[in-house]
Every structure is written in structure tokens, then in C-alpha cells.
Scaffold this active site. Structure first.
Site, PDB file in Angstrom:
ATOM      1  CG  ASP A 149      11.111   1.501  -9.060  1.00  0.00           C
ATOM      2  OD1 ASP A 149      10.558   1.204  -7.960  1.00  0.00           O
ATOM      3  OD2 ASP A 149      11.130   2.658  -9.520  1.00  0.00           O
TER       4      ASP A 149
HETATM    5  N1  GTP Z   1       7.763  -3.281 -15.714  1.00  0.00           N
HETATM    6  C1  GTP Z   1       7.647  -3.495 -14.427  1.00  0.00           C
HETATM    7  N2  GTP Z   1       7.117  -2.582 -13.621  1.00  0.00           N
HETATM    8  C2  GTP Z   1       7.007  -2.773 -12.320  1.00  0.00           C
HETATM    9  C3  GTP Z   1       7.384  -3.999 -11.729  1.00  0.00           C
HETATM   10  N3  GTP Z   1       7.147  -3.952 -10.375  1.00  0.00           N
HETATM   11  C4  GTP Z   1       6.635  -2.722 -10.141  1.00  0.00           C
HETATM   12  N4  GTP Z   1       6.553  -1.994 -11.300  1.00  0.00           N
HETATM   13  C5  GTP Z   1       6.068  -0.672 -11.493  1.00  0.00           C
HETATM   14  O1  GTP Z   1       7.044   0.219 -10.958  1.00  0.00           O
HETATM   15  C6  GTP Z   1       6.434   1.415 -10.722  1.00  0.00           C
HETATM   16  C7  GTP Z   1       6.973   2.020  -9.469  1.00  0.00           C
HETATM   17  O2  GTP Z   1       6.876   3.393  -9.554  1.00  0.00           O
HETATM   18  P1  GTP Z   1       7.310   4.325  -8.378  1.00  0.00           P
HETATM   19  O3  GTP Z   1       8.691   4.053  -7.959  1.00  0.00           O
HETATM   20  O4  GTP Z   1       6.264   4.296  -7.305  1.00  0.00           O
HETATM   21  O5  GTP Z   1       7.251   5.696  -9.112  1.00  0.00           O
HETATM   22  P2  GTP Z   1       8.294   6.301 -10.057  1.00  0.00           P
HETATM   23  O6  GTP Z   1       7.629   6.561 -11.327  1.00  0.00           O
HETATM   24  O7  GTP Z   1       9.519   5.482 -10.165  1.00  0.00           O
HETATM   25  O8  GTP Z   1       8.584   7.626  -9.300  1.00  0.00           O
HETATM   26  P3  GTP Z   1       9.850   7.991  -8.503  1.00  0.00           P
HETATM   27  O9  GTP Z   1      10.321   6.819  -7.825  1.00  0.00           O
HETATM   28  O10 GTP Z   1       9.425   9.024  -7.547  1.00  0.00           O
HETATM   29  O11 GTP Z   1      10.825   8.483  -9.527  1.00  0.00           O
HETATM   30  C8  GTP Z   1       4.933   1.126 -10.692  1.00  0.00           C
HETATM   31  O12 GTP Z   1       4.314   1.689 -11.824  1.00  0.00           O
HETATM   32  C9  GTP Z   1       4.832  -0.353 -10.745  1.00  0.00           C
HETATM   33  O13 GTP Z   1       3.690  -0.775 -11.452  1.00  0.00           O
HETATM   34  C10 GTP Z   1       7.927  -5.017 -12.588  1.00  0.00           C
HETATM   35  O14 GTP Z   1       8.285  -6.122 -12.192  1.00  0.00           O
HETATM   36  N5  GTP Z   1       8.031  -4.688 -13.939  1.00  0.00           N
END
Ligand code: GTP
Length: 501
Positions: A412
Site C-alpha cells: 500500500d
Molecule cells: N489487498 C491487498 N493487500 C496487500 C497487497 N500488497 C500488500 N498488502 C497488504 O498490505 C498490508 C500492509 O500493511 P501495513 O502498511 O504494514 O500496515 P497497516 O495496516 O497499513 O498499518 P499502518 O501503515 O501503520 O497504518 C499487509 O497486510 C499486506 O498483506 C495487495 O496487493 N493487495
């Protein structure tokens, strides 16, 4: 795994092939010219042989006529009853008078005499110009009746041929004979007029000794030999060997010139063919090399229609490959989910942004992260998480100008390069982006309590800034935004300067 290079050794050589062709044509032409040369030589030989054969026939005819004249003269005299009487019953004076009377009538005659039945000259042989050799001959058995012509060359200037005719009485008894010796000049004249000046002619006796003639040679001469009837003599006509007639020579020269011309045309043609073929092959090869090196492929324009299909196929394959490569290139620079540029694209574009910064433009690097995105995934599932990512991507596409760049780094995490915005402009942009993100979420039908955190830094010139440093600074500012409660953008401040933290 790379395919092993295969070496296929060709079995045929184009050069050898063309040379074989050339030699074949030369051989055929050479054989043709050889054949026509041979025919020309043969026809020249036959023509020459025919000519000297004709000359020999003419000469023999003249000679036989001349000899016949003397023989007839002698035979007529021998049949004369008056001579038989003179021989049988005449006094020596009467016999001598008979001879003298006839001697005067025949200027070409060297000697004329009457001979008794034993071959002895009647009267004084010397006064009738009958030499000892002739007398000896007259005494040999059968000398009066065998009709042989004897040649005497003992005395220079008095060379002659002897004629003898027998004289019989009414009962057929041999009384003696009449003897005639003729100079060789009339015989020489008889044969001389029959030949061309450059030809040689000779009359040979039974032993092969020359009687009359001139210019006879040994060696490479064309020659015709004809027997002279009833004499045992042979007439020989010679001419220098002429290998070719003028027209035969012209034919051979024309053939050689034609061969030369055909050879020249063939050699030029083959060289041209080879050069043009090599050019076609080289241009095909160049196209293939460019294809392999991923360089722009020059369109092959072959000279020969035989190469047209190959060239068309290669041109088509090159176009397909180039299109596929462009597609792959686009894909390798594009994030598959959001269709935004990916990290590689961002890294590729980054130096351009640095260039802008170097030229006194303000270039901002903003790193974005969706708040609590993990929670969204966990609560609503991965598909909904993807929808959220798409909503942010759409908002970024709508709010970035052509000169700007928005890319998805991973998960993200997004990054944006913005040109010519001051801090206030950046804040306003961030606000618009957050609002648009939320409205995009609503458009997707997602009522989520999530926002965007952002860390921002200004880019320095390339000499003093690097992509890693800039990302690290933005990431640091993003971390600050998260720390301060999320849903905000924080500008990176150098540690130790005012407002750092
Ligand atoms: N649906 C989806 N999820 C993804 C993708 N790539 C990564 N993620 C998920 O994105 C999440 C990233 O979370 P983080 O940014 O580490 O944590 P957060 O919940 O956003 O916490 P904060 O950033 O501190 O607000 C993880 O759970 C990954 O599994 C994708 O292409 N699609």
C-alpha cells in the site's frame, strides 16, 4: 537455459557452383570452337588436296599428250613401207639421208637414228647425236620392242628421253627400229603450265629419280602422286601446308571473340549476382542482428524477388517482436494491479526529476501509505483491499499532471514526484488527493474509515542527492505522519534544524 549453438557445415559452395557453371559454358563453347576449327582444318586440307589433285591431273594430261605425240610420230614412221625398204635394202647413204631429212623437221629432237635388228645404230652414231649410253640401252634384249622410255641425264645440257619403235617387213620379221631421243624441255613445259607458282611439281622415274620438275621438297607439304600410264613414271605435285583458309580463319576468330564475349558477360554476371546476393544476405543478417540486440530493425529491401518472401517474413517477425518487446517493456514498468508505473518505472524516471531540481525547479517527493490497510484486508478480505488500492490509484491518476509521476512502490506504499509546487501548493494537493481517495472509495461502495499518510521531501540536484536518500527522507517523514496520528502529510526536516521530529 541457452540453446547450444548448432553448427551445420554446408555441403555446397556457391562459388564452386558458379565456377562449375562457368567452366561448363566455357567447355561447351571451347568444344564448339574446337570442332569448328577441326572442320575448318579438314575442309582446308581437302580443298588443298583437291586443288593439287586437279593440278596433277592437268599436268599428267599434258604430259601424256606430249609423249603420245612423239610415240605416234615414231609409230607412223615405223609403219612407213619406205623406211622398211630403206632399212632392209637401202645403202648406208640412203639410210643416212632418210635420217637427216627427218632430223631437220623436228627441232626438239636431240637425236634420231635407225637401228638394225641387233640394236646397233646404223651409220655413225655420233653424227646422229646418239651417245654411248643410248647405244648401250639399244643393245639390251627387247629394247626395240618393249616400248620402254629411258631417260639419260649423263650429259649436262643434253638430258633427254629415248623412244624406240620396231620396224618389221611385210611378213612381220623384225628389220630393226627407229630411235628418237627428245630433250626434256618440252616435258618440263608440258607440266609447268598446270600448277600455281607457289606449288612444286616433278616427274619421277621408276626409281624415284626426278626427270623434270622444280621446287619439290621433303617435309610438311601437301602432296599428290599420280602414275603416268605405260611409263613407270610418277607425277608429284606439292603445295606448302595451309592450315586454314581465310574464311576458316575468320570463323575461328569469330568463335574466339564470341567465347570471350560470353565469358566476359558470364564473369560480370556472376560477380554482380554474387555481390547482389551477398548484399541481400548481409542486409538480412543485419536485420537479424539488430533484432537480437533489441535495436531498431532496418526494413529489408531485397534486390532479388527470390529473397522477397524471406525478407517479408523477417520484416513481419521483427515488427511482431518489437511490438512484443514494447509490450513487455511497458509491463515491466507497470504495476499489474493498478496500472500505475511501478518501482522500476519510478527509478527510471527519477534522474529526470533530479535534472529538473538541478535547473532550479522545486521537485517534491511524496511517499504515501494507506492507513490501517492491513486491518481492511483482515476485516473485508483481500479483494476489498485491492479495491482500496485501485481507488487510491485512480485518485493519483486524476490529480497528477503530465510532468508529475505517481508510482506504486509495493503493497500500500505509493510515491509521487511533483514539480513546481511550493509547500502550500503541496498541502493543497495532498488535501485534494485525500478527498478524491475518499470519494473514489465511496464510488466503489466502500464505507471505510481509512485515510492517507504522506511523507514529503524536496529533491536536491543529482550531485548531492540520490534516490535512496530521497526515499529514505520521504519514508522518515511518512513515519512521522504515522506517529502523529495518521491522515496527514509531514514534510521532512533535517534532524537538528527547527521543527525536526
Ligand atoms: N489487498 C491487498 N493487500 C496487500 C497487497 N500488497 C500488500 N498488502 C497488504 O498490505 C498490508 C500492509 O500493511 P501495513 O502498511 O504494514 O500496515 P497497516 O495496516 O497499513 O498499518 P499502518 O501503515 O501503520 O497504518 C499487509 O497486510 C499486506 O498483506 C495487495 O496487493 N493487495
Amino acid at each position: 537455459m541457452p540453446l547450444p549453438a548448432q553448427t551445420v557445415r554446408p555441403s555446397a559452395s556457391l562459388q564452386r557452383h558458379l565456377m562449375g557453371l562457368l567452366l561448363g559454358v566455357v567447355g561447351i563453347f571451347g568444344a564448339g570452337i574446337g570442332l569448328s576449327l577441326w572442320f575448318s582444318l579438314e575442309s582446308t586440307r581437302e580443298e588443298q588436296q583437291r586443288l593439287i589433285g586437279y593440278e596433277a591431273e592437268q599436268a599428267r594430261g599434258n604430259l601424256v599428250r606430249r609423249l603420245g605425240d612423239y610415240r605416234t610420230l615414231l609409230d607412223n614412221a615405223a609403219r612407213d613401207r619406205e623406211l622398211a625398204d630403206v632399212l632392209a635394202f637401202g645403202t648406208p647413204e640412203a639410210q643416212q639421208a632418210w635420217v637427216r631429212a627427218r632430223q631437220r623437221l623436228l627441232p626438239e629432237i636431240l637425236g634420231l637414228a635407225l637401228v638394225d635388228a641387233h640394236g646397233e645404230v646404223v651409220g655413225d652414231a655420233a653424227s646422229f647425236r646418239i651417245g654411248p649410253a643410248c647405244q648401250r640401252d639399244l643393245r639390251r634384249p627387247g629394247a626395240l620392242t618393249d616400248g620402254r622410255l629411258l631417260v639419260h641425264r649423263q650429259q649436262a645440257g643434253a638430258e633427254h628421253v629415248d623412244f624406240v619403235a620396231a620396224v618389221h617387213d611385210v611378213r612381220g620379221m623384225l628389220l630393226g627400229g627407229i630411235f628418237l631421243s627428245v630433250r626434256l624441255d618440252p616435258l618440263q613445259r608440258a607440266i609447268d603450265g598446270s600448277i600455281l607458282p607457289e606449288h612444286a611439281i616433278a616427274l619421277l622415274d621408276a626409281e624415284g629419280r626426278p626427270i623434270v620438275g622444280h621446287g619439290l621438297q621433303r617435309g610438311a607439304m601437301r602432296e599428290v602422286r599420280l602414275p603416268v600410264a605405260d611409263t613407270g613414271w610418277t607425277l608429284v605435285v606439292q603445295s606448302p601446308v595451309q592450315w586454314l583458309t581465310r574464311s576458316g580463319g575468320r570463323q575461328v576468330v569469330a568463335g574466339l571473340l564470341t567465347l570471350g564475349a560470353v565469358l566476359a558477360v558470364l564473369v560480370i554476371g556472376i560477380v554482380q549476382l554474387r555481390r547482389t546476393m551477398v548484399r541481400d544476405i548481409v542486409s538480412t543478417l543485419d536485420a537479424l542482428k539488430a533484432l537480437a540486440r533489441n535495436e531498431p530493425v532496418p526494413t529489408i529491401m531485397p534486390h532479388y524477388v527470390e529473397f522477397e518472401q524471406v525478407a517479408e517474413d523477417i520484416n513481419l517477425t521483427a515488427r511482431h517482436l518489437q511490438e512484443q518487446r514494447a509490450r513487455l517493456e511497458r509491463l515491466s514498468l507497470t504495476d499489474p494491479l493498478t496500472a500505475l508505473p511501478n518501482r522500476r518505472a519510478f527509478e527510471t524516471r527519477f534522474p529526470q526529476a533530479q535534472g529538473m531540481a538541478e535547473r532550479q525547479h522545486r521537485v517534491a517527493l511524496v511517499m504515501l501509505d494507506i492507513d490501517h490497510f492491513k486491518g481492511v484486508n483482515d476485516r473485508f478480505g483481500h479483494a476489498v483491499g485491492d479495491q482500496v488500492l485501485l481507488a487510491l490509484a485512480q485518485a493519483l491518476k486524476d490529480l497528477t499532471r503530465r510532468a508529475d509521476l505517481a508510482a506504486r512502490l509495493a503493497g500500500d506504499e505509493f510515491v509521487v514526484l511533483l514539480t513546481d509546487l511550493d509547500a502550500a501548493g503541496l498541502d493543497a494537493w495532498y488535501q485534494r488527493l485525500s478527498d478524491r481517495f475518499r470519494s473514489e472509495l465511496n464510488a466503489f461502495g466502500l464505507d471505510l474509515q481509512t485515510g492517507l499518510s504522506a511523507g514529503q521531501t524536496w529533491l536536491g540536484p543529482a550531485s548531492r542527492d540520490s534516490i535512496d536518500d530521497a526515499l529514505m527522507r520521504a519514508d522518515h517523514a511518512l513515519y512521522q505522519a504515522k506517529e502523529r496520528g495518521r491522515g496527514r502529510m509531514v514534510q521532512y526536516v533535517e534532524p537538528g534544524s527547527d521543527g525536526a521530529g
